[in-house]
Design a protein around this motif. Structure first.
Motif, PDB file in Angstrom:
ATOM      1  N   PRO A  17       0.804  -1.230   0.000  1.00 17.80           N
ATOM      2  CA  PRO A  17       0.000   0.000   0.000  1.00 17.80           C
ATOM      3  C   PRO A  17       0.828   1.267   0.000  1.00 17.80           C
ATOM      4  CG  PRO A  17      -0.125  -1.121   2.128  1.00 17.80           C
ATOM      5  CD  PRO A  17       0.520  -2.074   1.186  1.00 17.80           C
ATOM      6  N   GLU A  18       2.069   1.196   0.475  1.00 22.96           N
ATOM      7  CA  GLU A  18       2.924   2.383   0.456  1.00 22.96           C
ATOM      8  C   GLU A  18       3.284   2.801  -0.971  1.00 22.96           C
ATOM      9  OE1 GLU A  18       5.819  -1.082   0.398  1.00 22.96           O
ATOM     10  OE2 GLU A  18       3.871  -0.632   1.300  1.00 22.96           O
ATOM     11  N   ARG A  19       3.029   1.927  -1.933  1.00 21.65           N
ATOM     12  CA  ARG A  19       3.332   2.249  -3.332  1.00 21.65           C
ATOM     13  C   ARG A  19       2.127   2.804  -4.091  1.00 21.65           C
ATOM     14  NH1 ARG A  19       6.895  -2.964  -5.491  1.00 21.65           N
ATOM     15  NH2 ARG A  19       8.588  -2.833  -3.933  1.00 21.65           N
ATOM     16  N   PHE A  20       0.948   2.740  -3.513  1.00 23.06           N
ATOM     17  CA  PHE A  20      -0.248   3.125  -4.257  1.00 23.06           C
ATOM     18  C   PHE A  20      -0.176   4.580  -4.733  1.00 23.06           C
ATOM     19  CE2 PHE A  20      -3.121  -0.097  -1.800  1.00 23.06           C
ATOM     20  CZ  PHE A  20      -2.425  -1.142  -2.377  1.00 23.06           C
ATOM     21  N   ASP A  21       0.074   5.490  -3.808  1.00 25.03           N
ATOM     22  CA  ASP A  21       0.101   6.910  -4.170  1.00 25.03           C
ATOM     23  C   ASP A  21       1.261   7.219  -5.117  1.00 25.03           C
ATOM     24  OD1 ASP A  21      -2.162   7.531  -2.669  1.00 25.03           O
ATOM     25  OD2 ASP A  21      -0.993   7.885  -0.849  1.00 25.03           O
ATOM     26  N   ALA A  30      -3.298   4.960 -15.959  1.00 25.88           N
ATOM     27  CA  ALA A  30      -4.075   4.322 -14.890  1.00 25.88           C
ATOM     28  C   ALA A  30      -3.184   3.329 -14.166  1.00 25.88           C
ATOM     29  CB  ALA A  30      -5.304   3.615 -15.460  1.00 25.88           C
ATOM     30  N   ILE A  31      -3.549   3.021 -12.927  1.00 37.03           N
ATOM     31  CA  ILE A  31      -2.853   1.960 -12.211  1.00 37.03           C
ATOM     32  C   ILE A  31      -3.810   0.791 -12.007  1.00 37.03           C
ATOM     33  CG2 ILE A  31      -1.343   3.607 -11.070  1.00 37.03           C
ATOM     34  CD1 ILE A  31      -2.851   2.997  -8.446  1.00 37.03           C
ATOM     35  N   ILE A  32      -3.237  -0.395 -11.988  1.00 30.21           N
ATOM     36  CA  ILE A  32      -3.986  -1.619 -11.701  1.00 30.21           C
ATOM     37  C   ILE A  32      -3.457  -2.165 -10.382  1.00 30.21           C
ATOM     38  CG2 ILE A  32      -4.619  -3.934 -12.462  1.00 30.21           C
ATOM     39  CD1 ILE A  32      -3.920  -3.063 -15.330  1.00 30.21           C
ATOM     40  N   ILE A  33      -4.255  -2.119  -9.352  1.00 28.73           N
ATOM     41  CA  ILE A  33      -3.853  -2.685  -8.076  1.00 28.73           C
ATOM     42  C   ILE A  33      -4.128  -4.181  -8.137  1.00 28.73           C
ATOM     43  CG2 ILE A  33      -4.190  -2.654  -5.591  1.00 28.73           C
ATOM     44  CD1 ILE A  33      -4.965   0.262  -5.811  1.00 28.73           C
ATOM     45  N   ASP A  34      -3.063  -4.955  -7.974  1.00 28.15           N
ATOM     46  CA  ASP A  34      -3.108  -6.390  -8.263  1.00 28.15           C
ATOM     47  C   ASP A  34      -3.309  -7.206  -6.993  1.00 28.15           C
ATOM     48  OD1 ASP A  34      -2.877  -8.883  -9.326  1.00 28.15           O
ATOM     49  OD2 ASP A  34      -0.788  -8.673  -9.976  1.00 28.15           O
ATOM     50  N   LYS A  44      -3.095 -12.183   1.292  1.00 27.18           N
ATOM     51  CA  LYS A  44      -4.227 -11.659   0.535  1.00 27.18           C
ATOM     52  C   LYS A  44      -5.264 -10.968   1.420  1.00 27.18           C
ATOM     53  CE  LYS A  44      -3.893 -14.655  -3.541  1.00 27.18           C
ATOM     54  NZ  LYS A  44      -3.578 -13.638  -4.564  1.00 27.18           N
ATOM     55  N   ASP A  45      -5.580 -11.532   2.575  1.00 26.82           N
ATOM     56  CA  ASP A  45      -6.577 -10.908   3.442  1.00 26.82           C
ATOM     57  C   ASP A  45      -6.102  -9.553   3.953  1.00 26.82           C
ATOM     58  OD1 ASP A  45      -8.353 -13.009   3.127  1.00 26.82           O
ATOM     59  OD2 ASP A  45      -7.677 -14.070   4.921  1.00 26.82           O
ATOM     60  N   ALA A  46      -4.851  -9.487   4.364  1.00 21.70           N
ATOM     61  CA  ALA A  46      -4.306  -8.218   4.845  1.00 21.70           C
ATOM     62  C   ALA A  46      -4.244  -7.187   3.723  1.00 21.70           C
ATOM     63  CB  ALA A  46      -2.918  -8.442   5.442  1.00 21.70           C
ATOM     64  N   SER A  52      -8.990  -1.724   0.950  1.00 21.24           N
ATOM     65  CA  SER A  52     -10.321  -1.206   1.262  1.00 21.24           C
ATOM     66  C   SER A  52     -10.224   0.146   1.969  1.00 21.24           C
ATOM     67  CB  SER A  52     -11.076  -2.207   2.138  1.00 21.24           C
ATOM     68  OG  SER A  52     -12.338  -1.698   2.495  1.00 21.24           O
ATOM     69  N   HIS A  53      -9.323   0.244   2.925  1.00 20.52           N
ATOM     70  CA  HIS A  53      -9.136   1.496   3.653  1.00 20.52           C
ATOM     71  C   HIS A  53      -8.633   2.594   2.732  1.00 20.52           C
ATOM     72  CE1 HIS A  53      -8.307   4.151   7.005  1.00 20.52           C
ATOM     73  NE2 HIS A  53      -7.054   4.278   6.604  1.00 20.52           N
ATOM     74  N   TRP A  54      -7.698   2.265   1.851  1.00 27.30           N
ATOM     75  CA  TRP A  54      -7.136   3.260   0.932  1.00 27.30           C
ATOM     76  C   TRP A  54      -8.185   3.750  -0.076  1.00 27.30           C
ATOM     77  CZ3 TRP A  54      -6.029   3.246  -4.407  1.00 27.30           C
ATOM     78  CH2 TRP A  54      -5.155   4.255  -4.837  1.00 27.30           C
ATOM     79  N   LEU A  55      -9.015   2.833  -0.572  1.00 30.20           N
ATOM     80  CA  LEU A  55     -10.024   3.205  -1.561  1.00 30.20           C
ATOM     81  C   LEU A  55     -11.024   4.215  -1.014  1.00 30.20           C
ATOM     82  CD1 LEU A  55     -10.796  -0.283  -3.185  1.00 30.20           C
ATOM     83  CD2 LEU A  55      -9.658   1.653  -4.285  1.00 30.20           C
TER      84      LEU A  55
END
Length: 279
Positions: A17-21, A30-34, A44-46, A52-55
């Protein structure tokens, strides 16, 4: 987000998640979050919870998500994430079942970008292309090469022979055109820091009829975008053709010893239109 206008699509692992922004700021269209191949099963669960929180903090229609397959334990969880207003489209891995893809379309009414990456998928390509909400087709050459037992990718240092995928790529382009989809999106180029190789690869895809490319690292964004722009040779050719067209009032003419008729003139106009769009 106009899905059909996307040309550079950058993957980012959902467990980072630190790479999303940073990915959003890379300049890619566009980015594809995989959530699929990039994330180990134990994470996967984490990853889903962090995503979900980032979205929740993102603008509407700002990202794409690659979900896990329809038969996986995480499929329903992923679909819940895809209902977020921030998700513009769903990237579907290993799409080879038109019935399952149709069920997904009904469960989450968003644009679908199915990966075509197996012999079975290619045998059902026309059925998959006509599923509701399918907007563009994505080429997954690594999974296809595994499925077919191909000698690809070669050992490090050996040349990449993309000619082996010509038939598959052409099928994607033809099917997309026949069924009114946007031009397909080509597979990743695995060498991260090979700018020349990426440029040649992207231009080969464009010659075949692709108009978008999957990227695996931010370092590939700028070279890919440069490769997508008309070359100086293309621009000079287009100007030469259009000057001849204007002089001859649209009649068939010879330019540099080659016949130029209406389709060729249309191609020249398309190149100049791309140039104006970039400006």
């Amino acid at each position: 987000m106009d899905i059909n206008a996307l040309q550079t699509l950058l993957f980012v692992p959902a467990n980072r998640p630190e790479r999303f922004d940073k990915a959003l700021a890379s300049g890619a269209d566009a980015i594809i979050i995989d959530l699929e191949d990039a994330v180990p099963a134990s994470e996967k669960d984490a990853a889903s919870a962090a995503l979900s929180h980032w979205l929740e903090r993102q603008p509407a229609h700002s990202v794409l998500i690659r979900i896990n397959g329809t038969g996986s334990p995480w499929f329903s969880q992923d679909i819940s994430l895809c209902r977020s207003p921030a998700v513009a489209a769903i990237v579907v891995p290993k799409a080879d079942d038109p019935i399952a893809l149709t069920e997904l379309a009904h469960r989450c009414e968003k644009p679908l970008l199915p990966f075509i990456e197996s012999a079975l998928a290619f045998s059902r390509l026309n059925e998959l292309a006509t599923v509701p909400h399918v907007t563009r087709l994505l080429f997954g050459k690594l999974d296809l090469s595994l499925d077919l037992g191909m000698d690809y990718p070669p050992p490090a240092g050996d040349p990449l022979d993309e000619a082996t995928f010509l038939y598959a790529r052409s099928q994607l382009v033809m099917s997309s055109r026949v069924h009114g989809l946007g031009a397909p999106i080509d597979a990743i180029y695995t060498a991260i820091h090979d700018e020349k190789g990426l440029t040649d690869y992207a231009r080969q895809g464009m010659r075949l009829g692709f108009s978008g490319f999957l990227l695996i690292h931010p370092a590939q964004v700028i070279p890919a975008q440069k490769a997508l722009k008309p070359t100086s040779a293309q621009i000079a050719w287009a100007k030469h053709v259009l000057a001849a067209e204007e002089k001859e009032k649209g009649a068939v003419v010879a330019v540099s010893g080659n016949m130029v008729d209406l389709p060729v003139m249309a191609r020249a106009k398309r190149i100049m239109a791309l140039l104006k769009h970039e400006a």
